[in-house]
Design a protein around this motif. Sequence first.
Motif, PDB file in Angstrom:
ATOM      1  N   SER A 295      41.897  59.739 -16.540  1.00 43.51           N
ATOM      2  CA  SER A 295      42.634  60.819 -17.207  1.00 43.51           C
ATOM      3  C   SER A 295      42.989  61.901 -16.185  1.00 43.51           C
ATOM      4  CB  SER A 295      41.794  61.406 -18.342  1.00 43.51           C
ATOM      5  OG  SER A 295      42.472  62.479 -18.961  1.00 43.51           O
TER       6      SER A 295
ATOM      7  N   ILE B  38      37.426  57.922 -18.177  1.00 47.21           N
ATOM      8  CA  ILE B  38      37.041  58.083 -19.580  1.00 47.21           C
ATOM      9  C   ILE B  38      36.776  56.749 -20.262  1.00 47.21           C
ATOM     10  CG2 ILE B  38      38.308  60.250 -19.831  1.00 47.21           C
ATOM     11  CD1 ILE B  38      40.551  58.698 -21.167  1.00 47.21           C
TER      12      ILE B  38
ATOM     13  N   LEU C 137      47.348  59.077 -18.398  1.00 43.73           N
ATOM     14  CA  LEU C 137      46.348  58.077 -18.074  1.00 43.73           C
ATOM     15  C   LEU C 137      46.854  57.153 -16.984  1.00 43.73           C
ATOM     16  CD1 LEU C 137      45.299  57.090 -21.714  1.00 43.73           C
ATOM     17  CD2 LEU C 137      44.231  58.799 -20.242  1.00 43.73           C
TER      18      LEU C 137
ATOM     19  N   ARG D 251      48.264  63.281 -23.197  1.00 43.59           N
ATOM     20  CA  ARG D 251      47.291  62.882 -22.181  1.00 43.59           C
ATOM     21  C   ARG D 251      47.947  61.937 -21.187  1.00 43.59           C
ATOM     22  NH1 ARG D 251      41.371  61.692 -24.384  1.00 43.59           N
ATOM     23  NH2 ARG D 251      41.027  62.228 -22.192  1.00 43.59           N
TER      24      ARG D 251
END
Length: 411
Positions: A51, A33, A12, A10
């Motif tokens: 995100s 998020i 970020l 992920r």
Amino acid sequence: MLLIHVAEGRALVWDAEGARLLRELHGICGSPIGSLTRQPRQNHRLGLPLSLLPEEARLLAEGGLAQLVGPPAGPDMLATETPLEDTHARQRCLALERRRQQLQALVVHIRTEQRKKGQADEETDGQDPKAEGVDSPLAPLKELEGLDRDFSFPLASCLVHLPTACPRSRTLRCLDWRHPSPHWPHPSDPTYHLRYAIYRDLRRRGYYLTAAGKFGGDFLVYPAVHNPGTTLPHRPSLFWAGDPMRFHAHYVALCLPYNRQIPLPELVTAGRLCSSVKKTVLLCSVVEGERVVCTSMSWSGIRMMLNQAMKDQNNEDAVYIRYRTDGSLFNLRRLQAHTKTQEQLVHELLFADDAALVAHSEPALQRLTSCFAETARTEQKMAFFYTELLSYPHSCSAPNHGSSTGITYGS
């Protein structure tokens, strides 16, 4: 340069200023998020971190606008500079001072009220302690005397500070977006390169793109308007007019290999799903290296046949609907005005998968029905198993289900 923190695949963004620049200058929205500090127990409005899609992170890194960083290789020592006990001690001092100010203000207020009633402050000294109440300053004065000794501020009441950035400097480990790693495994996935090629091509054409997982696709494609301006690398000069905060998506993009055979149930599923949310399916593939071809598929059905059947019809067979868009929707007297009202010619009314033909008279309704039946036979797109016609007398506002019409279908 913007830092994109990568963990377990992920990407970020923790910097608020960086998230703002991504949206305003580069047209990359991302998905917040994180919870908000003042409203942590809701999920309608979210905050940092932001995100990003793997394709968005790669586009920024490839353009030299961002750097992918991963967790430190050694033990992650991310303790705050001050332990919780020190934070609790500082917050207790602040709460103690606030309580002292409240008690002092209360004493001043009580004495002011007593003076207004013509009572002296000394008269309250000889009263019975049981009679001490709101009108006596003795209670707040006694609490003030032992406030430092008796004040309680439990640890559970302490506010915990959650930093949005690392509280102290540390060494970051840079990652190469070209090579897979435990925290960035996407380069080893063949579908990732296909998705990125399509994402980059649509970005060059000036579209906004977001994730489309809840619609069964790869990307949601928002409209774009051409206009000169400074731009992000990998796209021409465009003005980002299809911001998801202002527009709905027009397409749901599906990324498919060029030579893949698509099962018919899969096409029908995608078409019906996108039609229910008023979007068009966009089948995207890559051919001859990096050339992207897109095929749109719309589940039109009845709408297509109605347009074909009614294109040559006389306007006298249709119904005009008068409306206005300046408020007071249920005030029927406003529709009688000669100004600010508009009229729309209507041959049919669509309700999801059903359609109704409308007319002012039986002969007009018969002509509309016959044209529609002839078009359906010519196009051979649908099989009609059951047809129900309801008659609405011109003089009545409610349907008369008991009346019998002489209208036939496909005569």
